[in-house]
Design a protein around this motif. Structure first.
Motif, PDB file in Angstrom:
ATOM      1  N   GLU A   1       0.830  -1.200   0.000  1.00 56.32           N
ATOM      2  CA  GLU A   1       0.000   0.000   0.000  1.00 56.32           C
ATOM      3  C   GLU A   1       0.871   1.260   0.000  1.00 56.32           C
ATOM      4  O   GLU A   1       0.587   2.229  -0.707  1.00 56.32           O
ATOM      5  N   ALA A   2       1.927   1.232   0.790  1.00 56.20           N
ATOM      6  CA  ALA A   2       2.821   2.394   0.848  1.00 56.20           C
ATOM      7  C   ALA A   2       3.500   2.630  -0.498  1.00 56.20           C
ATOM      8  O   ALA A   2       3.648   3.780  -0.953  1.00 56.20           O
ATOM      9  N   MET A   3       3.902   1.539  -1.150  1.00 52.64           N
ATOM     10  CA  MET A   3       4.561   1.683  -2.441  1.00 52.64           C
ATOM     11  C   MET A   3       3.604   2.248  -3.491  1.00 52.64           C
ATOM     12  O   MET A   3       3.996   3.078  -4.316  1.00 52.64           O
ATOM     13  N   ARG A   4       2.361   1.819  -3.448  1.00 49.12           N
ATOM     14  CA  ARG A   4       1.389   2.358  -4.400  1.00 49.12           C
ATOM     15  C   ARG A   4       1.211   3.863  -4.204  1.00 49.12           C
ATOM     16  O   ARG A   4       1.140   4.629  -5.171  1.00 49.12           O
ATOM     17  N   GLU A   5       1.120   4.277  -2.952  1.00 54.50           N
ATOM     18  CA  GLU A   5       0.960   5.702  -2.684  1.00 54.50           C
ATOM     19  C   GLU A   5       2.202   6.495  -3.102  1.00 54.50           C
ATOM     20  O   GLU A   5       2.098   7.609  -3.632  1.00 54.50           O
ATOM     21  N   ALA A   6       3.382   5.940  -2.873  1.00 52.79           N
ATOM     22  CA  ALA A   6       4.622   6.612  -3.277  1.00 52.79           C
ATOM     23  C   ALA A   6       4.712   6.722  -4.795  1.00 52.79           C
ATOM     24  O   ALA A   6       5.162   7.737  -5.335  1.00 52.79           O
ATOM     25  N   GLU A   7       4.281   5.672  -5.485  1.00 47.55           N
ATOM     26  CA  GLU A   7       4.272   5.714  -6.947  1.00 47.55           C
ATOM     27  C   GLU A   7       3.326   6.795  -7.460  1.00 47.55           C
ATOM     28  O   GLU A   7       3.621   7.488  -8.437  1.00 47.55           O
ATOM     29  N   LYS A   8       2.164   6.954  -6.786  1.00 43.76           N
ATOM     30  CA  LYS A   8       1.243   8.028  -7.149  1.00 43.76           C
ATOM     31  C   LYS A   8       1.889   9.392  -6.931  1.00 43.76           C
ATOM     32  O   LYS A   8       1.726  10.313  -7.739  1.00 43.76           O
ATOM     33  N   ALA A   9       2.624   9.505  -5.844  1.00 46.92           N
ATOM     34  CA  ALA A   9       3.295  10.776  -5.545  1.00 46.92           C
ATOM     35  C   ALA A   9       4.316  11.113  -6.622  1.00 46.92           C
ATOM     36  O   ALA A   9       4.435  12.271  -7.038  1.00 46.92           O
ATOM     37  N   ARG A  22      11.914  12.864  -3.224  1.00 47.54           N
ATOM     38  CA  ARG A  22      11.663  12.237  -1.922  1.00 47.54           C
ATOM     39  C   ARG A  22      10.831  10.975  -2.091  1.00 47.54           C
ATOM     40  O   ARG A  22      11.098   9.951  -1.435  1.00 47.54           O
ATOM     41  N   ALA A  23       9.833  11.013  -2.962  1.00 43.07           N
ATOM     42  CA  ALA A  23       9.004   9.828  -3.181  1.00 43.07           C
ATOM     43  C   ALA A  23       9.819   8.705  -3.823  1.00 43.07           C
ATOM     44  O   ALA A  23       9.640   7.523  -3.490  1.00 43.07           O
ATOM     45  N   GLN A  24      10.717   9.051  -4.744  1.00 45.55           N
ATOM     46  CA  GLN A  24      11.581   8.036  -5.351  1.00 45.55           C
ATOM     47  C   GLN A  24      12.496   7.404  -4.307  1.00 45.55           C
ATOM     48  O   GLN A  24      12.719   6.184  -4.315  1.00 45.55           O
ATOM     49  N   CYS A  25      13.018   8.210  -3.411  1.00 46.60           N
ATOM     50  CA  CYS A  25      13.867   7.695  -2.333  1.00 46.60           C
ATOM     51  C   CYS A  25      13.063   6.772  -1.418  1.00 46.60           C
ATOM     52  O   CYS A  25      13.537   5.703  -1.015  1.00 46.60           O
ATOM     53  N   ALA A  42      15.428  -1.606  -5.480  1.00 47.11           N
ATOM     54  CA  ALA A  42      15.657  -0.542  -4.500  1.00 47.11           C
ATOM     55  C   ALA A  42      16.744   0.419  -4.969  1.00 47.11           C
ATOM     56  O   ALA A  42      16.584   1.641  -4.898  1.00 47.11           O
ATOM     57  N   ILE A  43      17.856  -0.132  -5.459  1.00 43.75           N
ATOM     58  CA  ILE A  43      18.952   0.754  -5.866  1.00 43.75           C
ATOM     59  C   ILE A  43      18.577   1.538  -7.129  1.00 43.75           C
ATOM     60  O   ILE A  43      19.028   2.673  -7.318  1.00 43.75           O
ATOM     61  N   GLU A  44      17.714   0.980  -7.967  1.00 42.93           N
ATOM     62  CA  GLU A  44      17.236   1.740  -9.124  1.00 42.93           C
ATOM     63  C   GLU A  44      16.457   2.967  -8.662  1.00 42.93           C
ATOM     64  O   GLU A  44      16.621   4.071  -9.203  1.00 42.93           O
ATOM     65  N   HIS A  45      15.597   2.802  -7.671  1.00 46.26           N
ATOM     66  CA  HIS A  45      14.834   3.934  -7.141  1.00 46.26           C
ATOM     67  C   HIS A  45      15.754   4.954  -6.469  1.00 46.26           C
ATOM     68  O   HIS A  45      15.584   6.172  -6.635  1.00 46.26           O
ATOM     69  N   ILE A  50      18.547  10.293  -6.716  1.00 40.20           N
ATOM     70  CA  ILE A  50      19.765  11.117  -6.764  1.00 40.20           C
ATOM     71  C   ILE A  50      19.785  11.955  -8.042  1.00 40.20           C
ATOM     72  O   ILE A  50      20.092  13.155  -8.011  1.00 40.20           O
ATOM     73  N   LYS A  51      19.427  11.335  -9.172  1.00 41.26           N
ATOM     74  CA  LYS A  51      19.410  12.071 -10.440  1.00 41.26           C
ATOM     75  C   LYS A  51      18.406  13.217 -10.401  1.00 41.26           C
ATOM     76  O   LYS A  51      18.658  14.302 -10.931  1.00 41.26           O
ATOM     77  N   THR A  52      17.267  12.994  -9.778  1.00 35.12           N
ATOM     78  CA  THR A  52      16.238  14.027  -9.691  1.00 35.12           C
ATOM     79  C   THR A  52      16.665  15.149  -8.751  1.00 35.12           C
ATOM     80  O   THR A  52      16.457  16.332  -9.036  1.00 35.12           O
ATOM     81  N   ALA A  53      17.272  14.787  -7.621  1.00 36.44           N
ATOM     82  CA  ALA A  53      17.589  15.776  -6.589  1.00 36.44           C
ATOM     83  C   ALA A  53      18.852  16.569  -6.878  1.00 36.44           C
ATOM     84  O   ALA A  53      18.969  17.727  -6.463  1.00 36.44           O
ATOM     85  N   ASP A  54      19.804  15.956  -7.573  1.00 27.54           N
ATOM     86  CA  ASP A  54      21.118  16.574  -7.722  1.00 27.54           C
ATOM     87  C   ASP A  54      21.080  18.006  -8.281  1.00 27.54           C
ATOM     88  O   ASP A  54      21.671  18.912  -7.687  1.00 27.54           O
ATOM     89  N   PRO A  55      20.379  18.285  -9.396  1.00 26.16           N
ATOM     90  CA  PRO A  55      20.367  19.660  -9.897  1.00 26.16           C
ATOM     91  C   PRO A  55      19.610  20.625  -8.989  1.00 26.16           C
ATOM     92  O   PRO A  55      19.855  21.839  -9.017  1.00 26.16           O
TER      93      PRO A  55
END
Length: 228
Positions: A1-9, A22-25, A42-45, A50-55
């Motif tokens: 359930e948590a993963m589904r909500e994070a994917e929606k985010a 943050r949702a990807q993390c 997990a490491i893919e996420h 990191i790619k999203t947050a870095d810039p």
């Protein structure tokens, strides 16, 4: 359930990339901590976070910049955990690299953007948890020393009501150090850290609500010391 909500985010946050990161993390954390962990996923996420947050870490907007830097710390710690606990080669080389990067991001946040020693403490405690997964292939000495040093600083500055939680977290982290030293056959170091862990866990448990899982964990700590 948590993963589904994070994917929606993730899907809903295209215009708010710091929230997306943050949702990807979080997705990485969840994938790596379930009843059947999927460390490759997990490491893919975590790397995507990191790619999203870095810039965004250079954003002129403080709320975005700080959120991105927090993600960079946690995502690097998450990647270290994924590699340490997953089926990967060269853990003894890769895990310290990811932990070093997480530590560098924490130090940068402290130096330039209002971070606190709690960020160092977070890195050190999670680093020890990763070292357990590496099954003795990564030396925990630096992180165990940091837990004790920074934890003592936090205790000295904390109000009385907050001290039990800090001591409990120190005890949990040193319990990880005990496991690592035991795996490596370093009996004296395991016993030394185990005695410290017991003291912190005992003190911390006195300020926490009565909880059977806490008592079970403390019992396991005593049993491990006895077996060593």
């Amino acid at each position: 359930e948590a993963m589904r909500e994070a994917e929606k985010a993730v899907a809903d946050a295209e215009s708010r990339p710091h929230i997306k990161a943050r949702a990807q993390c979080l997705l990485g954390d969840l994938a790596g901590s379930g009843p059947q962990p999927e460390f490759k996923k997990a490491i893919e996420h975590h790397t995507q976070a990191i790619k999203t947050a870095d810039p965004l870490a250079a954003s002129p907007h403080p709320a975005i910049r700080l959120a991105a830097k927090e993600v960079l710390i946690d995502a690097h710690l998450g990647a270290a955990h994924d590699i340490a606990w997953g089926n990967w080669n060269q853990k003894q080389t890769a895990v310290p690299v990811w932990l070093k990067r997480a530590s560098a991001f924490a130090e940068e946040l402290i130096q330039n953007d209002g971070g606190t020693p709690e960020h160092r403490f977070r890195v050190a405690t999670r680093a020890l948890a990763a070292c357990v997964g590496a099954q003795g292939k990564v030396d925990p000495a630096e992180w165990a020393a940091q837990v004790q040093k920074i934890g003592a600083e936090l205790l000295a500055a904390a109000p009385e009501a907050a001290k039990p939680q800090i001591e409990w977290e120190m005890g949990l982290a040193l319990y990880d150090a005990v496991q690592i030293y035991q795996m490596g056959g370093q009996r004296d170091l395991a016993i030394r850290h185990g005695k410290q862990a017991v003291e912190y866990l005992e003190n911390g448990s006195r300020g926490r609500p009565e909880d059977s899982s806490d008592r079970y964990l403390l019992g396991r700590m005593y049993f491990r010391l006895g077996s060593i």
